[in-house]
Design a protein around this motif. Structure first.
Motif, PDB file in Angstrom:
ATOM      1  N   ASP A  63       0.820  -1.215   0.000  1.00 41.56           N
ATOM      2  CA  ASP A  63       0.000   0.000   0.000  1.00 41.56           C
ATOM      3  C   ASP A  63       0.854   1.265   0.000  1.00 41.56           C
ATOM      4  OD1 ASP A  63      -2.276  -1.574   0.060  1.00 41.56           O
ATOM      5  OD2 ASP A  63      -2.698  -1.222   2.190  1.00 41.56           O
ATOM      6  N   GLN A  64       1.868   1.303   0.874  1.00 44.25           N
ATOM      7  CA  GLN A  64       2.668   2.516   0.996  1.00 44.25           C
ATOM      8  C   GLN A  64       3.531   2.758  -0.235  1.00 44.25           C
ATOM      9  OE1 GLN A  64       4.565   2.121   4.889  1.00 44.25           O
ATOM     10  NE2 GLN A  64       2.898   3.272   5.817  1.00 44.25           N
ATOM     11  N   VAL A  65       4.106   1.719  -0.791  1.00 40.47           N
ATOM     12  CA  VAL A  65       4.924   1.884  -1.994  1.00 40.47           C
ATOM     13  C   VAL A  65       4.048   2.281  -3.175  1.00 40.47           C
ATOM     14  CG1 VAL A  65       6.386   0.658  -3.658  1.00 40.47           C
ATOM     15  CG2 VAL A  65       6.798   0.401  -1.207  1.00 40.47           C
ATOM     16  N   ASN A  66       2.866   1.677  -3.279  1.00 42.68           N
ATOM     17  CA  ASN A  66       1.966   2.032  -4.377  1.00 42.68           C
ATOM     18  C   ASN A  66       1.449   3.461  -4.247  1.00 42.68           C
ATOM     19  OD1 ASN A  66       2.244  -0.376  -5.762  1.00 42.68           O
ATOM     20  ND2 ASN A  66       0.558  -1.349  -4.683  1.00 42.68           N
ATOM     21  N   GLY A 107       2.144   6.738 -10.865  1.00 43.55           N
ATOM     22  CA  GLY A 107       1.852   6.048 -12.119  1.00 43.55           C
ATOM     23  C   GLY A 107       2.687   4.793 -12.244  1.00 43.55           C
ATOM     24  N   GLY A 108       2.792   4.290 -13.433  1.00 43.07           N
ATOM     25  CA  GLY A 108       3.647   3.133 -13.681  1.00 43.07           C
ATOM     26  C   GLY A 108       3.124   1.869 -13.046  1.00 43.07           C
ATOM     27  N   GLN A 109       4.039   0.943 -12.850  1.00 42.13           N
ATOM     28  CA  GLN A 109       3.704  -0.372 -12.344  1.00 42.13           C
ATOM     29  C   GLN A 109       3.433  -0.348 -10.847  1.00 42.13           C
ATOM     30  OE1 GLN A 109       6.826  -3.016 -13.481  1.00 42.13           O
ATOM     31  NE2 GLN A 109       5.434  -4.665 -13.945  1.00 42.13           N
ATOM     32  N   LYS A 110       2.455  -1.112 -10.430  1.00 38.33           N
ATOM     33  CA  LYS A 110       2.121  -1.230  -9.015  1.00 38.33           C
ATOM     34  C   LYS A 110       2.870  -2.423  -8.424  1.00 38.33           C
ATOM     35  CE  LYS A 110      -0.951   2.075  -8.695  1.00 38.33           C
ATOM     36  NZ  LYS A 110      -0.697   3.257  -7.918  1.00 38.33           N
ATOM     37  N   LEU A 111       3.206  -2.317  -7.154  1.00 36.78           N
ATOM     38  CA  LEU A 111       3.880  -3.396  -6.446  1.00 36.78           C
ATOM     39  C   LEU A 111       2.837  -4.402  -5.981  1.00 36.78           C
ATOM     40  CD1 LEU A 111       6.584  -4.445  -5.198  1.00 36.78           C
ATOM     41  CD2 LEU A 111       5.895  -3.230  -3.125  1.00 36.78           C
ATOM     42  N   LEU A 117       8.202 -11.095  -1.426  1.00 40.64           N
ATOM     43  CA  LEU A 117       9.514 -11.541  -1.898  1.00 40.64           C
ATOM     44  C   LEU A 117      10.614 -10.638  -1.342  1.00 40.64           C
ATOM     45  CD1 LEU A 117      11.364 -13.293  -3.651  1.00 40.64           C
ATOM     46  CD2 LEU A 117      10.834 -11.792  -5.567  1.00 40.64           C
ATOM     47  N   SER A 118      10.409  -9.345  -1.399  1.00 39.31           N
ATOM     48  CA  SER A 118      11.407  -8.407  -0.872  1.00 39.31           C
ATOM     49  C   SER A 118      11.598  -8.572   0.628  1.00 39.31           C
ATOM     50  CB  SER A 118      11.006  -6.968  -1.191  1.00 39.31           C
ATOM     51  OG  SER A 118      11.121  -6.743  -2.575  1.00 39.31           O
ATOM     52  N   LEU A 119      10.514  -8.806   1.359  1.00 37.93           N
ATOM     53  CA  LEU A 119      10.632  -8.998   2.807  1.00 37.93           C
ATOM     54  C   LEU A 119      11.309 -10.326   3.148  1.00 37.93           C
ATOM     55  CD1 LEU A 119       7.211  -7.510   3.969  1.00 37.93           C
ATOM     56  CD2 LEU A 119       9.495  -6.458   4.123  1.00 37.93           C
ATOM     57  N   ILE A 120      11.136 -11.325   2.297  1.00 39.01           N
ATOM     58  CA  ILE A 120      11.849 -12.599   2.488  1.00 39.01           C
ATOM     59  C   ILE A 120      13.347 -12.381   2.255  1.00 39.01           C
ATOM     60  CG2 ILE A 120      12.254 -14.891   1.475  1.00 39.01           C
ATOM     61  CD1 ILE A 120       9.186 -15.021   0.961  1.00 39.01           C
ATOM     62  N   LEU A 121      13.672 -11.642   1.214  1.00 42.42           N
ATOM     63  CA  LEU A 121      15.075 -11.411   0.861  1.00 42.42           C
ATOM     64  C   LEU A 121      15.785 -10.452   1.807  1.00 42.42           C
ATOM     65  CD1 LEU A 121      14.733 -10.967  -3.011  1.00 42.42           C
ATOM     66  CD2 LEU A 121      15.470 -13.009  -1.769  1.00 42.42           C
ATOM     67  N   ALA A 122      15.040  -9.551   2.423  1.00 41.73           N
ATOM     68  CA  ALA A 122      15.626  -8.450   3.197  1.00 41.73           C
ATOM     69  C   ALA A 122      16.711  -8.871   4.188  1.00 41.73           C
ATOM     70  CB  ALA A 122      14.532  -7.645   3.901  1.00 41.73           C
ATOM     71  N   PRO A 123      16.484  -9.831   5.070  1.00 45.01           N
ATOM     72  CA  PRO A 123      17.548 -10.130   6.038  1.00 45.01           C
ATOM     73  C   PRO A 123      18.837 -10.630   5.372  1.00 45.01           C
ATOM     74  CG  PRO A 123      15.667 -11.609   6.346  1.00 45.01           C
ATOM     75  CD  PRO A 123      15.284 -10.622   5.312  1.00 45.01           C
ATOM     76  N   TYR A 124      18.696 -11.353   4.280  1.00 43.45           N
ATOM     77  CA  TYR A 124      19.864 -11.893   3.587  1.00 43.45           C
ATOM     78  C   TYR A 124      20.619 -10.780   2.853  1.00 43.45           C
ATOM     79  CZ  TYR A 124      17.569 -16.202   4.759  1.00 43.45           C
ATOM     80  OH  TYR A 124      16.982 -17.216   5.462  1.00 43.45           O
TER      81      TYR A 124
END
Length: 162
Positions: A42-45, A50-54, A61-68
């Motif tokens: 919601d916050q990123v969108n 305009g453009g692509q929505k998250l 996926l980003s939250l899964i990758l974040a710690p690594y």
């Protein structure tokens, strides 16, 4: 006595079920809540013009990758501070902690070289990652979320036009 045991077991099981139901994913025993995924999306969108929505699955996926990614960025001396992330999303009023982590991860990932990315892939391959099927499944080799089609949904033959 039996009733007390049954009641205790029921409450114990229902508490576990509630925790699982609110998890978008569990990474090595750490839960990523659906609320965090929705907050990031919601916050990123709202921030993107305009453009692509998250999609929620991409936020997850980003939250899964974040710690690594953040651990590798720290090891490679390419950390992104919380204040740097906040500056990037200054237009978002009261960003959630998950959104700040999302931005830190995105910025840090851009600074990592291929060797660092290989380390991350290797770590992801060893991780125990369980994803709520609502979001798809996580593929550590492709570093992607893939949609899941339930086995009870069958592809239908094309309908002839009338």
């Amino acid at each position: 006595m039996f009733l007390a045991l049954l009641l205790g077991a029921t409450l114990g099981l229902s508490a576990c079920g509630t925790q699982e139901a609110s998890s978008a994913a569990i990474v090595n025993g750490t839960s990523i809540s659906e609320r965090d995924v929705q907050s990031v999306s919601d916050q990123v969108n709202t921030f993107s013009q305009g453009g692509q929505k998250l999609a929620a699955s991409d936020a997850l996926l980003s939250l899964i990758l974040a710690p690594y990614v953040l651990d590798e960025a720290k090891r490679a001396h390419k950390t992104i501070s919380e204040s740097e992330a906040r500056r990037v999303i200054a237009k978002i009023d009261h960003p959630s902690a998950a959104t700040i982590t999302f931005v830190q991860m995105q910025l840090a990932a851009q600074q990592l070289d291929q060797a660092s990315k290989n380390v991350i892939v290797s770590e992801l391959d060893k991780a125990k990652i369980t994803v709520n099927p609502r979001y798809g499944s996580f593929d550590p080799k492709q570093i992607a979320m893939t949609p899941i089609t339930p086995n009870w949904i069958k592809a239908s033959a094309s309908t002839p036009t009338k």
